[in-house]
Design an enzyme around this catalytic site. Structure first.
Site, PDB file in Angstrom:
ATOM      1  N   GLU A 128      46.583  57.529  31.774  1.00 42.71           N
ATOM      2  CA  GLU A 128      47.536  56.728  32.548  1.00 42.71           C
ATOM      3  C   GLU A 128      47.766  57.262  33.956  1.00 42.71           C
ATOM      4  O   GLU A 128      47.665  56.532  34.928  1.00 42.71           O
ATOM      5  CB  GLU A 128      48.895  56.648  31.812  1.00 42.71           C
ATOM      6  CG  GLU A 128      49.978  55.949  32.655  1.00 42.71           C
ATOM      7  CD  GLU A 128      51.262  55.645  31.899  1.00 42.71           C
ATOM      8  OE1 GLU A 128      51.265  55.727  30.659  1.00 42.71           O
ATOM      9  OE2 GLU A 128      52.263  55.308  32.554  1.00 42.71           O
TER      10      GLU A 128
ATOM     11  N   TYR B 173      40.095  32.868  54.126  1.00 42.77           N
ATOM     12  CA  TYR B 173      39.840  32.805  55.573  1.00 42.77           C
ATOM     13  C   TYR B 173      38.522  32.110  55.903  1.00 42.77           C
ATOM     14  O   TYR B 173      38.409  31.456  56.934  1.00 42.77           O
ATOM     15  CB  TYR B 173      39.885  34.204  56.197  1.00 42.77           C
ATOM     16  CG  TYR B 173      41.287  34.728  56.317  1.00 42.77           C
ATOM     17  CD1 TYR B 173      42.204  34.106  57.168  1.00 42.77           C
ATOM     18  CD2 TYR B 173      41.715  35.821  55.579  1.00 42.77           C
ATOM     19  CE1 TYR B 173      43.510  34.567  57.259  1.00 42.77           C
ATOM     20  CE2 TYR B 173      43.015  36.289  55.674  1.00 42.77           C
ATOM     21  CZ  TYR B 173      43.905  35.661  56.511  1.00 42.77           C
ATOM     22  OH  TYR B 173      45.186  36.112  56.608  1.00 42.77           O
TER      23      TYR B 173
END
Lengths: 378, 378
Positions: free
Chosen positions: B204, B105
């Site tokens: 995990e 942007y």
């Protein structure tokens, strides 16, 4: 500045949870001893049993009930339901918890009564949750915790927790975590808060959260910033809700200007989802208001050349919201905003403000918007 | 117990970043002034330019280079590359940063030089990153930050950060966050650490992290626990790497027993990915070892009836690892483990241990495994 006695409140909820489970078990036992077939009643968890009351502000479960009577064919699922309730009771008593996945594996030691698929244990848990919700008890109070990550928090807030081993009070100053943040635990029922913030800013993207945190936006704006990371998880929604309720803090939502931001992220935070209507009463933040980015902001802040054309999915999502989303349909201002977006044919991300400089969002956009909070979309 | 002077180190890196950008710009200018067409050289970012050296321990970019010479057709991309480097320089000087999306942007104000798609600015940034990596500079040192969430951390660790506004030191005691945790910022280059932990446990799932945190496993086991939440993000990997390097801490990885856990989660943490080989040297944790769950654990801990059959995707992933993953192929113990899993035909999640009770993982599994850390898979 005030804080609740969180220990006492969780103790009350625990007593209520155990009393509910014991009363159901006692009724089943009484039926059996009287030679009657026992049954269990659960709310129907389907979209046609979901209603939206604008005054209440969230999608909620209606009064339709389904009944599970003990018969030869239902014996296994009946027993599984009772064992899951017993698991919940044991977790309350031992101050423990389990995720949906863990609950499934616990059943592997139940012999013939074991669940064969996690989908089965999930559905049974949802039934128990829905039933408990009618008694004002949330899933977290049953000690079933979500797997998902809680969002990150920074700003003018002290979280009051306790050492789970000793019970000693622990205070976490969210204004003193540097460039890092406080990661919300999966259950927030036991937390207390102390704050002098004026509002909570719930932010869609991690990048924008990091920007506002590194520049300590919350210090001068006197607020608390929360990273949602897309659609907010249960823990994040509940955290914002409890914090806002307890301290009467307005909640402002800062997301992308697109149908996903309006109807998935914001709508889920504020009014909940139809799929899990039984938990909305605990998780929704009906007091939330939409700070932006709005379709009108694209014009007002000169973002036209930093937009993207609406995709077919965007257009369908917007049409579906206008035609069938009870929350959107109840708010003429949202209908007008979505029609404006469709007429403009473009969407804008919150990062589009970087077109005017990386920190334009801090120096211009947010101060201008916050000066007119009463004009926020509902 | 020791800590680094993190401010001095980031100052050095900043000087190096600016020197690199200035030297490239000076060469381009000198070429133009001498009437020569300037060119920029970047490493080739493709799988056939990726090598794996077992001693070094991660997938790395080879020496192949591509050259971008200023011509009529390359004028725009040449200018974009220089402007992106100038943006990086300005961010170093103003102590700011940008995500990939923000960088895209920012270019909207570059007139004809603007990027039309984020994919273009991403590719240009990757080229600059790859070039900088050959000079020992990471993407974060260029001030390009990842969008993704950093994981959560708890345990015997004090993070040493600073107030971004005043520079004052801030210490975050990760043993004193109650049921919550420390959320890793998107860049960790400026952090210091103080710890008496014996190892780092990388986990995990969020549910398992919450269990170990609520039961303060890290207190008795004298460790630091990190939630990866699936494949660890760049910030999480870099955090573990820097912490482990600085304090010579072993890193043990606790994930599901399935091909995804072995070859996606663990392999990415330890040896990196082929797609982003230019960043592996900063992000990988070559010293990581695989605690479990291993195929042999399914037998040793009696989890056979808490397994699931391998899916077609699991089997393909396992075969691909045996046939083409340079990390797996370099380690006979991994080849044997994956063949054992294929022969057993099942996978097991880390939650499967809940079959023996919710906290079996804490009272039995982890202590037994940790007593034989030298036997961990490499």
């Amino acid at each position: 500045m005030n804080e609740r006695n969180s220990e006492a409140q969780s103790g009350e909820a625990d007593k209520k949870t155990i009393a509910l489970i014991e009363s159901i078990a006692a009724q089943v036992r009484a039926d059996i001893e009287a030679g009657k077939l026992p049954d269990l009643k659960f709310p129907v968890r389907a979209l046609d049993n979901v209603t939206y009351d604008k005054a209440r502000g969230y999608l909620e479960l209606g009064d339709a009930e389904k009944q599970r009577t003990l018969t030869v064919t239902t014996a296994k699922s009946f027993a599984q339901t009772l064992r899951l309730m017993a698991t919940s009771r044991a977790m309350v008593e031992h101050n423990d918890f389990a995720t949906k996945r863990e609950v499934y594996y616990i059943s592997k030691n139940w012999g013939d009564c074991r669940f064969d698929q996690q989908a089965e244990s999930d559905a049974t848990m949802d039934d128990i949750e829905a039933m408990a919700s009618k008694h004002g008890l949330s899933r977290e109070q049953l000690r079933f915790y979500p797997e998902s990550h809680g969002g990150s928090v920074a700003g003018r807030l002290t979280v009051i927790d306790r050492n789970p081993a000793t019970g000693a009070t622990i205070e976490i100053d969210c204004a003193n975590l540097g460039t890092g943040a406080y990661s919300i635990p999966r259950s927030v029922e036991h937390l207390g808060f102390r704050t002098d913030a004026r509002f909570v800013l719930a932010i869609e993207t991690g990048g924008m959260f990091q920007r506002l945190n590194n520049h300590r936006f919350w210090e001068t704006a006197r607020c608390i910033i929360v990273e949602m990371g897309g659609v907010p998880t249960r823990a994040t929604r509940r955290f914002i809700r409890v914090l806002s309720d307890m301290h009467k803090l307005p909640v402002y939502c800062f997301v992308d200007c697109d149908p996903y931001g309006f109807t998935n992220i914001y709508r889920t935070l504020k009014a909940g989802s139809g799929n899990a209507a039984h938990v909305n009463r605990f998780l929704c933040v009906p007091q939330a208001r939409f700070l932006g980015v709005t379709p009108q902001d694209i014009v007002d802040f000169g973002l036209e050349d930093a937009t993207h054309p609406l995709s077919a999915t965007d257009i369908k999502r917007a049409q579906d919201a206008l035609d069938g989303d009870p929350f959107i349909m109840a708010h003429p201002q949202w209908i007008a905003a979505i029609k404006q977006l469709l007429a403009m044919g473009v969407r804008a991300e919150q990062q589009a403000l970087a077109k005017w400089g990386l920190n334009y969002v801090i120096s211009e956009y947010l101060p201008k918007k916050l000066a007119n909070a009463s004009g926020f979309l509902p």
